[in-house]
Scaffold this motif. Structure first.
Motif, mmCIF file in Angstrom:
data_model
loop_
_atom_site.group_PDB
_atom_site.id
_atom_site.type_symbol
_atom_site.label_atom_id
_atom_site.label_comp_id
_atom_site.label_asym_id
_atom_site.label_seq_id
_atom_site.Cartn_x
_atom_site.Cartn_y
_atom_site.Cartn_z
ATOM 1 N N GLY A 244 -7.534 -7.828 4.379
ATOM 2 C CA GLY A 244 -8.639 -8.310 5.209
ATOM 3 C C GLY A 244 -9.972 -7.694 4.880
ATOM 4 N N ASP A 245 -9.986 -6.675 4.041
ATOM 5 C CA ASP A 245 -11.237 -5.987 3.713
ATOM 6 C C ASP A 245 -11.900 -6.514 2.446
ATOM 7 N N LEU A 246 -11.161 -7.252 1.633
ATOM 8 C CA LEU A 246 -11.707 -7.716 0.362
ATOM 9 C C LEU A 246 -12.712 -8.842 0.591
ATOM 10 N N PRO A 247 -13.861 -8.776 -0.073
ATOM 11 C CA PRO A 247 -14.833 -9.864 0.079
ATOM 12 C C PRO A 247 -14.320 -11.158 -0.536
ATOM 13 N N GLU A 248 -14.838 -12.274 -0.053
ATOM 14 C CA GLU A 248 -14.426 -13.574 -0.569
ATOM 15 C C GLU A 248 -14.751 -13.678 -2.058
ATOM 16 N N GLY A 249 -13.819 -14.211 -2.808
ATOM 17 C CA GLY A 249 -14.024 -14.362 -4.242
ATOM 18 C C GLY A 249 -13.448 -13.240 -5.075
ATOM 19 N N THR A 250 -12.870 -12.223 -4.432
ATOM 20 C CA THR A 250 -12.303 -11.106 -5.181
ATOM 21 C C THR A 250 -11.147 -11.576 -6.060
ATOM 22 N N GLY A 251 -11.214 -11.225 -7.338
ATOM 23 C CA GLY A 251 -10.108 -11.478 -8.250
ATOM 24 C C GLY A 251 -9.427 -10.188 -8.643
ATOM 25 N N LEU A 252 -10.232 -9.167 -8.889
ATOM 26 C CA LEU A 252 -9.728 -7.849 -9.267
ATOM 27 C C LEU A 252 -10.158 -6.833 -8.234
ATOM 28 N N ALA A 253 -9.212 -6.076 -7.720
ATOM 29 C CA ALA A 253 -9.485 -4.963 -6.814
ATOM 30 C C ALA A 253 -9.045 -3.702 -7.540
ATOM 31 N N LEU A 254 -9.999 -2.872 -7.899
ATOM 32 C CA LEU A 254 -9.747 -1.733 -8.778
ATOM 33 C C LEU A 254 -9.893 -0.433 -8.018
ATOM 34 N N THR A 255 -8.837 0.371 -7.973
ATOM 35 C CA THR A 255 -8.932 1.682 -7.352
ATOM 36 C C THR A 255 -9.777 2.575 -8.245
#
Length: 416
Positions: free
Chosen positions: A81-92
């Protein structure tokens, strides 16, 4: 990406630990990959086998599912629920965990990464016939990008340096390659910390085409230099193709801002500053050189770049202050020839507490990249607002003035 794999036919796409996978085989594996049900992000753990990790990432990109690289499925479910719209890659982000133990996550579109693929290939002279070595875990964004970039140009991604024609590496890793008896790859793409002059000279002496770039997980490519073509003299870089630079005055000097197609969407649980004109900054300081280049001076006193990882001083200080016997603590980056900066901690101790005991306790509280390598016990100088004066502490450490009292400072648990 999948279309490019299919077009590469029977070329070797991946070569890890003696296991060779053709492009068409990888494309079929991506098509068959089973992802968790639902539209939410998919976890790709940090300890995943590199072939499995690349397959998972490609499958997510192919199906329009966000992928959390460096996190478990439970982590992915938690941040959905925290990822912005359009996120493809979430990188730590490497080395920058919050005090609650959750990593800060750079959220970006796939297009923002792949937009830089062609400019980098042209800058480094890379193509389908290359074998590109990745020298670190794929959970680290610079190494994952190296792998995806190699696949994008139709090259082979490998962990075999002996057969590689190009390598992505930090300055520390490059130093090891240059000191080895075996011949290093003919092209080295280096980032993660300032490149010492002696490494530039050694690379030139061995005929290595050296591409140096400065970037940040949230900004991607910002500055670059091709040393083989006379760039990078004196540590100066030029804007990476497609990047506009603005140096803005702040109290500490000139802060580097960039505008490009390569910017991330946001940093979940962190700070990414943007303005209304589309520029963003990671807080790095820089200066213009007489020749018109730009020299990056490092971040302000709150962030430390060490061996390619960004460590926030406040995060480490919060962990140290929570240790028994520590009244207060300040963390700074000390210049280091290979690491870029070495983390140094200055702690105010309760009476009778030993500095060695605090250093031992810190090993259990901090990740290896966040762990200070040099320790001092001293009263902290303060700013007018009562905060630790990190800038003053850094100057005293660099000048050697802080290591003259008792107890003596320690490096990696040993007396300095």
């Amino acid at each position: 990406m999948i279309d490019r794999l299919g077009a590469s036919g029977d070329r070797i796409a991946l070569s890890f630990s003696g296991r060779h996978i053709r492009s068409d085989e990888l494309a079929r594996a991506v098509a068959r990959a089973e992802l968790p049900a639902g539209p939410g992000p998919v976890g790709c753990p940090a300890d995943a086998d590199p072939v499995a990790a690349i397959t998972t990432v490609l499958a997510c990109l192919d199906r329009g599912r966000p992928v959390l690289v460096g996190g478990t499925q439970a982590d992915a479910d938690r941040i959905a629920g925290d990822l912005p719209e359009g996120t493809g890659l979430a990188l730590t982000t490497s080395g920058s965990t919050a005090t609650d133990g959750r990593p800060r996550i750079v959220a970006r579109t796939v297009e923002s990464w792949l937009a830089s693929a062609e400019p980098l290939a042209e800058l480094a002279g890379l193509g389908p016939d290359d074998r590109v070595a990745v020298t670190g875990p794929l959970a680290v964004s610079m190494h994952l990008y190296a792998a995806l970039h190699a696949l994008w140009i139709g090259a082979t991604v490998t962990d075999d340096l002996s057969t590689a024609t190009a390598v992505h590496a930090t300055p520390t890793r490059l130093a090891r390659l240059l000191s080895a008896e075996t011949a290093p790859p003919r092209t080295a793409i280096v980032a993660g910390a300032a490149l010492p002059a002696r490494l530039r000279e050694q690379a030139a002496a061995r005929g290595i085409r050296l591409i140096e770039y400065y970037g940040a997980a949230e900004l991607s490519f910002v500055l670059a230099a091709d040393h083989a073509r006379g760039g990078g003299a004196g540590g100066t870089l030029a804007p990476f193709p497609g990047v506009e630079i603005d140096l803005r005055p702040i109290d500490a000097g000139l802060e580097l801002w960039a505008r490009s197609p390569y910017l991330a969407l946001d940093v979940v649980g962190g700070r990414m500053r943007r303005d209304a004109d589309g520029f963003a900054t990671a807080g790095d300081l820089a200066e213009r050189t007489p020749g018109g280049g730009i020299r990056v001076l490092g971040r302000g006193d709150a962030a430390i770049i060490t061996a390619g990882a960004t460590v926030l001083a406040e995060d480490v200080e919060a962990h140290l202050v929570a240790l028994p016997g520590v009244r207060d603590a300040a963390v700074v980056g000390e210049p280091h020839d290979l690491l870029g900066e070495r983390i140094a901690a200055v702690v105010e101790l309760e009476p009778g507490v030993r500095l060695e005991a605090v250093a031992d306790a810190a090993r259990a509280a901090l990740s290896p990249v966040e762990l200070p390598r040099r320790w001092f016990a001293a009263d902290l100088p303060r700013t007018a607002s009562g905060k630790p004066a990190r800038g003053q502490l850094r100057e005293e450490i660099v000048a050697g003035r802080l290591g003259t009292g008792h107890p003596p400072p320690f490096i990696d648990g040993r007396s300095a």
